[in-house]
Scaffold this motif. Structure first.
Motif, PDB file in Angstrom:
ATOM      1  N   VAL A 186       0.821  -1.210   0.000  1.00 15.37           N
ATOM      2  CA  VAL A 186       0.000   0.000   0.000  1.00 15.37           C
ATOM      3  C   VAL A 186       0.854   1.259   0.000  1.00 15.37           C
ATOM      4  O   VAL A 186       1.700   1.464   0.878  1.00 15.37           O
ATOM      5  CB  VAL A 186      -0.948   0.012   1.216  1.00 15.37           C
ATOM      6  N   ILE A 187       0.598   2.104  -0.998  1.00 16.09           N
ATOM      7  CA  ILE A 187       1.200   3.426  -1.099  1.00 16.09           C
ATOM      8  C   ILE A 187       0.058   4.426  -0.967  1.00 16.09           C
ATOM      9  O   ILE A 187      -1.019   4.232  -1.537  1.00 16.09           O
ATOM     10  CB  ILE A 187       1.888   3.616  -2.467  1.00 16.09           C
ATOM     11  N   ALA A 188       0.265   5.490  -0.208  1.00 18.90           N
ATOM     12  CA  ALA A 188      -0.799   6.481  -0.031  1.00 18.90           C
ATOM     13  C   ALA A 188      -0.239   7.878  -0.212  1.00 18.90           C
ATOM     14  O   ALA A 188       0.908   8.145   0.146  1.00 18.90           O
ATOM     15  CB  ALA A 188      -1.430   6.351   1.347  1.00 18.90           C
ATOM     16  N   THR A 189      -1.050   8.770  -0.761  1.00 25.32           N
ATOM     17  CA  THR A 189      -0.687  10.181  -0.774  1.00 25.32           C
ATOM     18  C   THR A 189      -1.335  10.862   0.427  1.00 25.32           C
ATOM     19  O   THR A 189      -2.440  10.513   0.852  1.00 25.32           O
ATOM     20  CB  THR A 189      -1.139  10.902  -2.061  1.00 25.32           C
ATOM     21  N   ALA A 190      -0.623  11.827   0.981  1.00 20.30           N
ATOM     22  CA  ALA A 190      -1.117  12.572   2.136  1.00 20.30           C
ATOM     23  C   ALA A 190      -0.202  13.769   2.342  1.00 20.30           C
ATOM     24  O   ALA A 190       0.880  13.852   1.749  1.00 20.30           O
ATOM     25  CB  ALA A 190      -1.121  11.699   3.396  1.00 20.30           C
ATOM     26  N   SER A 191      -0.617  14.689   3.175  1.00 22.01           N
ATOM     27  CA  SER A 191       0.263  15.788   3.557  1.00 22.01           C
ATOM     28  C   SER A 191       1.314  15.257   4.533  1.00 22.01           C
ATOM     29  O   SER A 191       1.140  14.197   5.147  1.00 22.01           O
ATOM     30  CB  SER A 191      -0.536  16.906   4.223  1.00 22.01           C
ATOM     31  N   ALA A 192       2.386  16.003   4.691  1.00 28.16           N
ATOM     32  CA  ALA A 192       3.473  15.570   5.580  1.00 28.16           C
ATOM     33  C   ALA A 192       2.965  15.346   7.000  1.00 28.16           C
ATOM     34  O   ALA A 192       3.432  14.442   7.708  1.00 28.16           O
ATOM     35  CB  ALA A 192       4.594  16.610   5.567  1.00 28.16           C
ATOM     36  N   GLY A 193       1.985  16.140   7.414  1.00 26.53           N
ATOM     37  CA  GLY A 193       1.459  16.022   8.770  1.00 26.53           C
ATOM     38  C   GLY A 193       0.709  14.732   9.037  1.00 26.53           C
ATOM     39  O   GLY A 193       0.458  14.387  10.200  1.00 26.53           O
ATOM     40  N   GLU A 205       4.336   2.973   2.033  1.00 30.42           N
ATOM     41  CA  GLU A 205       4.976   4.193   1.530  1.00 30.42           C
ATOM     42  C   GLU A 205       3.966   5.329   1.578  1.00 30.42           C
ATOM     43  O   GLU A 205       2.797   5.144   1.231  1.00 30.42           O
ATOM     44  CB  GLU A 205       5.442   4.014   0.083  1.00 30.42           C
ATOM     45  N   VAL A 206       4.432   6.518   1.994  1.00 27.04           N
ATOM     46  CA  VAL A 206       3.583   7.707   1.989  1.00 27.04           C
ATOM     47  C   VAL A 206       4.232   8.752   1.088  1.00 27.04           C
ATOM     48  O   VAL A 206       5.412   9.084   1.249  1.00 27.04           O
ATOM     49  CB  VAL A 206       3.391   8.281   3.405  1.00 27.04           C
ATOM     50  N   ILE A 207       3.467   9.251   0.131  1.00 34.38           N
ATOM     51  CA  ILE A 207       3.942  10.275  -0.792  1.00 34.38           C
ATOM     52  C   ILE A 207       3.318  11.607  -0.410  1.00 34.38           C
ATOM     53  O   ILE A 207       2.085  11.733  -0.345  1.00 34.38           O
ATOM     54  CB  ILE A 207       3.572   9.916  -2.246  1.00 34.38           C
ATOM     55  N   ASP A 208       4.148  12.594  -0.140  1.00 36.30           N
ATOM     56  CA  ASP A 208       3.667  13.937   0.199  1.00 36.30           C
ATOM     57  C   ASP A 208       3.229  14.619  -1.092  1.00 36.30           C
ATOM     58  O   ASP A 208       4.051  15.043  -1.895  1.00 36.30           O
ATOM     59  CB  ASP A 208       4.796  14.727   0.882  1.00 36.30           C
ATOM     60  N   VAL A 214       3.248  11.944  -8.054  1.00 36.81           N
ATOM     61  CA  VAL A 214       3.121  10.470  -8.029  1.00 36.81           C
ATOM     62  C   VAL A 214       3.681   9.840  -9.297  1.00 36.81           C
ATOM     63  O   VAL A 214       4.199   8.716  -9.264  1.00 36.81           O
ATOM     64  CB  VAL A 214       1.655  10.021  -7.831  1.00 36.81           C
ATOM     65  N   ALA A 215       3.590  10.544 -10.409  1.00 37.34           N
ATOM     66  CA  ALA A 215       4.086   9.982 -11.667  1.00 37.34           C
ATOM     67  C   ALA A 215       5.597   9.811 -11.656  1.00 37.34           C
ATOM     68  O   ALA A 215       6.141   9.004 -12.410  1.00 37.34           O
ATOM     69  CB  ALA A 215       3.655  10.859 -12.840  1.00 37.34           C
ATOM     70  N   ASP A 216       6.276  10.582 -10.803  1.00 33.44           N
ATOM     71  CA  ASP A 216       7.732  10.434 -10.663  1.00 33.44           C
ATOM     72  C   ASP A 216       8.095   9.383  -9.617  1.00 33.44           C
ATOM     73  O   ASP A 216       9.221   8.865  -9.615  1.00 33.44           O
ATOM     74  CB  ASP A 216       8.370  11.764 -10.239  1.00 33.44           C
TER      75      ASP A 216
END
Length: 326
Positions: A186-193, A205-208, A214-216
């Motif tokens: 599981v990879i998720a996007t979220a703010s740094a907080g 994995e968390v992507i800020d 995300v494409a990179d």
């Protein structure tokens, strides 16, 4: 049966609006207690969950608004949890005293923002003993959206790689937990907080999204659950593997995301959640087993419904917001 026989009180409080507009149109009023019709039960509502569709409809946006515009005033809310206080004569699956939750009155009837609400018996699941009823109100619509998006539309399998946008939000925090319970990566996007919040669930994995594209960061994904839509959804198409699929939830941008996918030769679907008691029972079992937890960011009294809608519309809620209707 008269309402007084059912509940020992004659009226209830409920939230209504008689016109579309900002949160100022929301009013708390007294109203007669409804009676259950064929196939229905009456619930003494403890909690009503808030969802983005609530504020969008209040503004006059979307399908539901077009359906109700000539039938205002209207009582919003689709997520209800509470105690059954009366059942129709033909209902045999539920009884007075049962603790239930469900996605009720969807999409046109609504009615959850109230002290009492009628619901179809076949849309209600028993609430696990471990879960209080105000918290349970945060489950149905968001959890069903996550469940159906991942498992009906995307057909997520163990060991597959999935990207979930807005992983800390209402739908997102359920989706990451369901995917983890299914043994996906599981990879998720979220703010740094929200990085630590998602790490507590075990997200790999968390992507800020504020500093990274995300494409990179991702490639060869099996599934993307797009809870943001628009440009975020379209950028995410570049992360899919050859047999991957993106499921986009926001209906307002679904067509443009799906069209972009067709132009790229990849798969994407829009979806609309629907009530499904069997899915809700599976979700309740995961909660009961401790594999999924419900995060309530804030609970509001019914009289604070305007403040609740304003916070919801800002779009940065962690988990869910709930009205305490007791």
């Amino acid at each position: 049966m008269a309402p007084t026989e059912l509940t020992e009180v004659e009226t209830m409080r409920q939230v209504v609006y008689d016109r579309f507009g900002d949160s100022g149109v929301l009013q708390v009023v007294n109203a007669p207690i409804p009676e259950p019709g064929e196939g229905e039960v009456l619930i003494r509502v403890h909690g009503a969950g808030l969802n983005p569709i609530d504020w969008k409809t209040r503004l006059g946006m979307g399908f539901v608004a077009t359906q109700i515009e000539n039938d205002l005033p209207w009582v919003p809310g689709y997520d209800a949890a509470g105690e059954v206080v009366a059942v129709a004569d033909d209902v045999t699956t539920l009884a007075k005293g049962d603790r239930v939750m469900g996605m009720i009155g969807f999409p046109v009837a609504g009615g959850a923002y109230a002290q009492f609400a009628v619901a179809r018996a076949d849309e209600l699941a028993i609430v696990p003993e471990e879960l209080d009823l105000v918290t349970a109100a945060g489950v149905p619509l968001a959890a069903l959206t996550a469940w159906q998006g991942l498992f009906e539309f995307a057909r997520l399998e163990p060991n597959q790689k999935v990207l979930i946008h807005a992983g800390a939000g209402g739908v997102g925090h359920f989706a990451v937990q369901f995917a983890l319970a299914r043994d996906a990566h599981v990879i998720a996007t979220a703010s740094a907080g929200n990085r630590d919040f998602l790490a507590e669930f075990g997200v790999h994995e968390v992507i800020d999204y504020q500093t990274m594209d995300v494409a990179d960061q991702c490639f060869g994904l099996d599934v993307v659950l797009d809870l943001v839509g628009g440009e975020a959804g379209k950028r995410s198409l570049h992360t899919l593997g050859t047999s991957g699929v993106l499921v986009t939830i926001p209906t307002v941008t679904a067509d443009e995301v799906v069209s972009a996918a067709e132009a790229m030769g990849v798969r994407a679907h829009g979806m609309r959640v629907r009530p499904d008691v069997f899915h809700l029972e599976e979700i309740a079992e995961l909660i009961e087993d401790g594999d999924v937890r419900v995060h309530i960011d804030k609970v509001f009294a019914m009289e604070q419904v305007r403040e609740a809608h304003d916070l919801l519309a800002e779009g940065h809620v962690r988990g869910k917001l709930v009205l305490d209707c007791r």
